[in-house]
Design a protein around this motif. Structure first.
Motif, PDB file in Angstrom:
ATOM      1  N   VAL A  81    -107.569 -51.470  33.784  1.00  0.00           N
ATOM      2  CA  VAL A  81    -107.823 -50.545  32.677  1.00  0.00           C
ATOM      3  C   VAL A  81    -106.492 -50.022  32.138  1.00  0.00           C
ATOM      4  O   VAL A  81    -106.262 -50.009  30.928  1.00  0.00           O
ATOM      5  N   HIS A  82    -105.633 -49.596  33.040  1.00  0.00           N
ATOM      6  CA  HIS A  82    -104.337 -49.067  32.608  1.00  0.00           C
ATOM      7  C   HIS A  82    -103.554 -50.119  31.819  1.00  0.00           C
ATOM      8  O   HIS A  82    -102.964 -49.814  30.779  1.00  0.00           O
TER       9      HIS A  82
ATOM     10  N   ARG B 292    -108.457 -41.167  34.239  1.00  0.00           N
ATOM     11  CA  ARG B 292    -108.824 -40.129  35.226  1.00  0.00           C
ATOM     12  C   ARG B 292    -110.205 -40.385  35.819  1.00  0.00           C
ATOM     13  O   ARG B 292    -110.414 -40.205  37.024  1.00  0.00           O
ATOM     14  N   GLU B 293    -111.153 -40.806  34.991  1.00  0.00           N
ATOM     15  CA  GLU B 293    -112.508 -41.073  35.483  1.00  0.00           C
ATOM     16  C   GLU B 293    -112.521 -42.233  36.477  1.00  0.00           C
ATOM     17  O   GLU B 293    -113.215 -42.176  37.491  1.00  0.00           O
ATOM     18  N   VAL B 294    -111.764 -43.277  36.191  1.00  0.00           N
ATOM     19  CA  VAL B 294    -111.699 -44.416  37.116  1.00  0.00           C
ATOM     20  C   VAL B 294    -111.058 -43.973  38.430  1.00  0.00           C
ATOM     21  O   VAL B 294    -111.515 -44.343  39.513  1.00  0.00           O
TER      22      VAL B 294
ATOM     23  N   GLY C 227    -109.098 -48.505  15.379  1.00  0.00           N
ATOM     24  CA  GLY C 227    -107.778 -48.429  15.996  1.00  0.00           C
ATOM     25  C   GLY C 227    -107.789 -47.651  17.294  1.00  0.00           C
ATOM     26  O   GLY C 227    -106.935 -46.810  17.538  1.00  0.00           O
ATOM     27  N   GLY C 228    -108.787 -47.926  18.132  1.00  0.00           N
ATOM     28  CA  GLY C 228    -108.935 -47.213  19.395  1.00  0.00           C
ATOM     29  C   GLY C 228    -107.788 -47.476  20.352  1.00  0.00           C
ATOM     30  O   GLY C 228    -106.857 -48.233  20.060  1.00  0.00           O
ATOM     31  N   TYR C 229    -107.873 -46.869  21.500  1.00  0.00           N
ATOM     32  CA  TYR C 229    -106.811 -46.970  22.497  1.00  0.00           C
ATOM     33  C   TYR C 229    -106.889 -48.242  23.329  1.00  0.00           C
ATOM     34  O   TYR C 229    -106.028 -48.507  24.160  1.00  0.00           O
ATOM     35  N   MET C 230    -107.943 -49.059  23.081  1.00  0.00           N
ATOM     36  CA  MET C 230    -108.158 -50.300  23.822  1.00  0.00           C
ATOM     37  C   MET C 230    -108.920 -51.242  22.899  1.00  0.00           C
ATOM     38  O   MET C 230    -109.703 -50.793  22.060  1.00  0.00           O
TER      39      MET C 230
ATOM     40  N   ASP D  36    -115.566 -54.109  26.205  1.00  0.00           N
ATOM     41  CA  ASP D  36    -116.822 -54.815  26.513  1.00  0.00           C
ATOM     42  C   ASP D  36    -116.756 -55.474  27.884  1.00  0.00           C
ATOM     43  O   ASP D  36    -117.702 -55.379  28.675  1.00  0.00           O
ATOM     44  N   GLU D  37    -115.651 -56.144  28.163  1.00  0.00           N
ATOM     45  CA  GLU D  37    -115.502 -56.817  29.456  1.00  0.00           C
ATOM     46  C   GLU D  37    -115.596 -55.799  30.595  1.00  0.00           C
ATOM     47  O   GLU D  37    -116.308 -56.011  31.582  1.00  0.00           O
ATOM     48  N   PHE D  38    -114.872 -54.692  30.456  1.00  0.00           N
ATOM     49  CA  PHE D  38    -114.876 -53.668  31.498  1.00  0.00           C
ATOM     50  C   PHE D  38    -116.256 -53.035  31.634  1.00  0.00           C
ATOM     51  O   PHE D  38    -116.701 -52.747  32.740  1.00  0.00           O
ATOM     52  N   TRP D  39    -116.950 -52.817  30.504  1.00  0.00           N
ATOM     53  CA  TRP D  39    -118.299 -52.236  30.552  1.00  0.00           C
ATOM     54  C   TRP D  39    -119.187 -53.110  31.438  1.00  0.00           C
ATOM     55  O   TRP D  39    -119.928 -52.594  32.281  1.00  0.00           O
TER      56      TRP D  39
END
Length: 103
Positions: free
Chosen positions: A21-22, A38-40, A75-78, A84-87
């Motif tokens: 994620v980072h 932080r949530e992860v 223009g999100g942060y990811m 989608d893959e991480f979800w």
């Protein structure tokens, strides 16, 4: 205290996801990006504390909601593809949690 053996595969996966994620963040200083990181990390910490699978599942749902919101931000942060893959990876983790004997 040793971690419950049934949590080990999930714990390793969460630790891996923390780095993935980072690395996928396009704008790591973005407030929402920092919240996701932080949530992860909290999920990892809660696994170390052997929280109940339902509690861990709630944390994953929170992470998934943050990933879902990436789709609606221009223009999100990811990238949407990474989100989608991480979800889906976190959805697989939820499935694994629900299969634990103490769920």
């Amino acid at each position: 205290m040793d971690m419950d053996a049934s949590y080990q595969p999930l714990y390793k996966q969460v630790r891996n996801m923390e780095f993935r994620v980072h690395d996928a963040l396009d704008r790591p200083q973005d407030g929402d990006a920092q919240s996701l990181v932080r949530e992860v990390k909290r999920l990892e910490d809660e696994m170390e504390m052997a929280k109940s699978p339902r509690s861990l599942e709630d944390r994953i749902k929170s992470i998934q909601e943050m990933l879902w919101q990436v789709r609606s931000r221009e223009g999100g942060y990811m990238s949407v593809d990474d989100a989608d893959e991480f979800w889906h990876i976190f959805e697989d983790m939820r499935r694994m949690l629900r299969s634990l004997p103490n769920y």
